[in-house]
Design a protein around this motif. Structure first.
Motif, mmCIF file in Angstrom:
data_model
loop_
_atom_site.group_PDB
_atom_site.id
_atom_site.type_symbol
_atom_site.label_atom_id
_atom_site.label_comp_id
_atom_site.label_asym_id
_atom_site.label_seq_id
_atom_site.Cartn_x
_atom_site.Cartn_y
_atom_site.Cartn_z
ATOM 1 N N TYR A 150 0.799 -1.223 0.000
ATOM 2 C CA TYR A 150 0.000 0.000 0.000
ATOM 3 C C TYR A 150 0.831 1.273 0.000
ATOM 4 C CZ TYR A 150 -3.883 -3.122 0.586
ATOM 5 O OH TYR A 150 -4.798 -4.122 0.389
ATOM 6 N N ARG A 151 2.113 1.164 0.298
ATOM 7 C CA ARG A 151 2.982 2.334 0.163
ATOM 8 C C ARG A 151 3.759 2.328 -1.138
ATOM 9 N NH1 ARG A 151 6.556 2.227 5.452
ATOM 10 N NH2 ARG A 151 6.808 0.114 4.660
ATOM 11 N N GLY A 152 3.746 1.183 -1.809
ATOM 12 C CA GLY A 152 4.647 0.993 -2.937
ATOM 13 C C GLY A 152 4.379 1.874 -4.131
ATOM 14 N N PHE A 153 3.112 2.099 -4.477
ATOM 15 C CA PHE A 153 2.825 2.819 -5.710
ATOM 16 C C PHE A 153 3.372 4.233 -5.663
ATOM 17 C CE2 PHE A 153 0.158 5.563 -8.349
ATOM 18 C CZ PHE A 153 0.398 4.974 -9.579
ATOM 19 N N PHE A 154 3.132 4.950 -4.563
ATOM 20 C CA PHE A 154 3.547 6.336 -4.476
ATOM 21 C C PHE A 154 5.059 6.469 -4.471
ATOM 22 C CE2 PHE A 154 -0.621 5.913 -2.510
ATOM 23 C CZ PHE A 154 -1.347 6.823 -3.273
ATOM 24 N N ARG A 155 5.732 5.476 -3.922
ATOM 25 C CA ARG A 155 7.187 5.529 -3.857
ATOM 26 C C ARG A 155 7.834 5.153 -5.184
ATOM 27 N NH1 ARG A 155 7.982 2.113 0.156
ATOM 28 N NH2 ARG A 155 8.310 0.331 -1.216
ATOM 29 N N ASP A 156 7.222 4.208 -5.891
ATOM 30 C CA ASP A 156 7.901 3.614 -7.042
ATOM 31 C C ASP A 156 7.394 4.050 -8.411
ATOM 32 O OD1 ASP A 156 9.335 2.251 -5.198
ATOM 33 O OD2 ASP A 156 8.463 0.288 -5.571
ATOM 34 N N ALA A 157 6.263 4.757 -8.477
ATOM 35 C CA ALA A 157 5.635 5.031 -9.775
ATOM 36 C C ALA A 157 6.568 5.752 -10.728
ATOM 37 C CB ALA A 157 4.347 5.827 -9.577
ATOM 38 N N TRP A 158 7.209 6.811 -10.262
ATOM 39 C CA TRP A 158 8.069 7.585 -11.152
ATOM 40 C C TRP A 158 9.290 6.774 -11.580
ATOM 41 C CZ3 TRP A 158 8.030 11.284 -14.451
ATOM 42 C CH2 TRP A 158 9.229 11.847 -14.899
ATOM 43 N N ALA A 159 9.927 6.073 -10.621
ATOM 44 C CA ALA A 159 11.109 5.263 -10.953
ATOM 45 C C ALA A 159 10.739 4.149 -11.923
ATOM 46 C CB ALA A 159 11.720 4.689 -9.674
ATOM 47 N N LEU A 160 9.569 3.538 -11.729
ATOM 48 C CA LEU A 160 9.122 2.471 -12.613
ATOM 49 C C LEU A 160 8.865 3.004 -14.017
ATOM 50 C CD1 LEU A 160 8.181 -0.430 -13.083
ATOM 51 C CD2 LEU A 160 5.942 0.221 -12.176
ATOM 52 N N ALA A 161 8.179 4.150 -14.108
ATOM 53 C CA ALA A 161 7.905 4.746 -15.417
ATOM 54 C C ALA A 161 9.202 5.106 -16.138
ATOM 55 C CB ALA A 161 7.034 5.983 -15.246
ATOM 56 N N LYS A 162 10.161 5.630 -15.389
ATOM 57 C CA LYS A 162 11.444 5.999 -15.982
ATOM 58 C C LYS A 162 12.184 4.769 -16.511
ATOM 59 C CE LYS A 162 15.560 8.773 -14.952
ATOM 60 N NZ LYS A 162 16.279 9.536 -13.885
#
Length: 387
Positions: free
Chosen positions: A119-131
């Motif tokens: 439940y914390r993962g999306f906000f932390r990882d979204a930008w890094a994942l998209a990049k």
């Protein structure tokens, strides 16, 4: 595929909690904002790619999801398109090798089984994942096969030129995707994985069933008709059948001259035996350390009895006589396709199904509690008679 009783009417909807609806609505607003704010940049990337733009598929969840997606990948490859599939690293081998296919491994935290990480993962990882996805996704024609607003945000931030999705999050909580978040495909409510694939397939494409021939062990594998694979373990509490009933299944199979074997993933031996209500001396237990080992173990079985989990889709693709002990998952979306498959459920009697089994484990357990051992054994006999 056959059922013991008809599933709930197609119009039956999953009713998620208020918190899930609110979170999904906020995600939809974020997807609309990401679409609008990145539109000029994404249009430039799409013009640079031109006719060479690949089809980009994002499926960050389980093995069964990727198995079900394989026919769509192969349909686009057959149509002459380049295809990129972004999925968990272990699932890369599920698509047969092809010169126009690229696999992009991803491990987003928001798909983890651990709630604290999930439940914390999306906000932390979204930008890094998209990049990380951008070298493959920039300017691509993207497909979100889940109807998940989180996927839409990531695909826009990754630079996809065009993004298509489902009108609802059919694969989970049935929430409606916000208008203008992305173009929707038309889809009936009695949705199946084949219909989802057909909605995103090239015009006139003939979708085949998933194939695992490229993963089969070398040489001829002769299944043992006495051997019955039992898959009782799943990460989701709402999909677990009571251990005492698994134990009774194993005992009755042994009494009839069959050889039950519990199958599980790496390091899951103790948990799988506990889920099956058996001890190490009661039944054989084999661990699969990866997809290829799962295929090898399932190929040796004469039949398989399983809860609705990833190896179920492998057994179906191998065309095994298959019995699926189903809780509250949406049907026929998560049902097998094979003619030798039999789904045992009591969703209409439970009254609360279908349900989102991650958010409402109680619903799935109520459905599963109604399934009797004799029903499963009768379904196994019926499935084994189909040639």
């Amino acid at each position: 595929m056959r059922y013991n009783i008809p599933p709930p009417a197609p119009a039956t909807r999953i009713v998620p909690s208020f918190a899930r609806r609110a979170a999904f609505a906020l995600g939809g607003i974020a997807a609309v904002a990401a679409r609008l704010l990145t539109a000029p940049w994404r249009a430039r990337l799409a013009r640079r790619r031109g006719a060479d733009a690949p089809v980009f598929l994002y499926e960050p969840y389980g093995m069964g999801d990727v198995v079900a997606l394989q026919p769509l990948v192969l349909a686009h490859l057959a149509a002459g398109r380049k295809v990129v599939l972004a999925a968990k690293p272990a699932w890369g081998c599920l698509v047969p090798p092809h010169p126009a296919f690229t696999f992009a491994p991803v491990s987003p935290a928001y798909t983890a089984y651990d709630p604290a990480r999930k439940y914390r993962g999306f906000f932390r990882d979204a930008w890094a994942l998209a990049k990380a996805l951008r070298p493959h996704a920039a300017g691509a024609d993207a497909i979100d096969v889940r109807g998940d607003v989180r996927s839409l945000v990531i695909l826009y931030l990754a630079g996809c030129g065009r993004v298509r999705t489902l009108p609802r999050y059919f694969t989970a909580n049935d929430c409606r995707v916000a208008p203008f978040a992305a173009p929707f495909v038309e889809l009936r409510r009695d949705v199946s994985r084949r219909r989802v694939n057909a909605a995103f397939a090239p015009p006139g494409a003939e979708l085949q069933r998933p194939t695992l021939k490229h993963l089969m062990p070398a040489g001829v594998v002769v299944p043992d008709p006495r051997r019955v694979g039992l898959v009782p373990l799943t990460p989701w509490a709402g999909k677990r059948w009571p251990p005492e009933r698994w134990r009774e299944i194993a005992q009755k199979l042994k009494a009839s001259g069959r050889a039950p074997v519990v199958l599980c993933g790496p390091g899951e031996r103790a948990a799988a035996l506990a889920a099956a209500g058996c001890g190490a001396d009661d039944v054989e237990c084999r661990e699969a350390d990866g997809v290829r080992k799962w295929v090898a173990l399932l190929a040796k079985c004469g039949a398989v009895v399983t809860v609705n989990t990833g190896p179920m889709h492998l057994a179906d693709a191998l065309d095994k006589p298959l019995v699926v002990i189903e809780g509250g998952s949406r049907l026929p979306l998560w049902a097998p396709e094979g003619e030798r498959a039999f789904v045992v459920h009591h969703q209409t009697a439970a009254g609360c199904a279908p349900c989102h089994q991650v958010g409402d484990a109680g619903c799935g357990r109520r459905c599963l509690a109604l399934i009797r051992v004799d029903e499963v054994l009768e379904a196994l006999r019926a499935a084994s008679q189909v040639r």
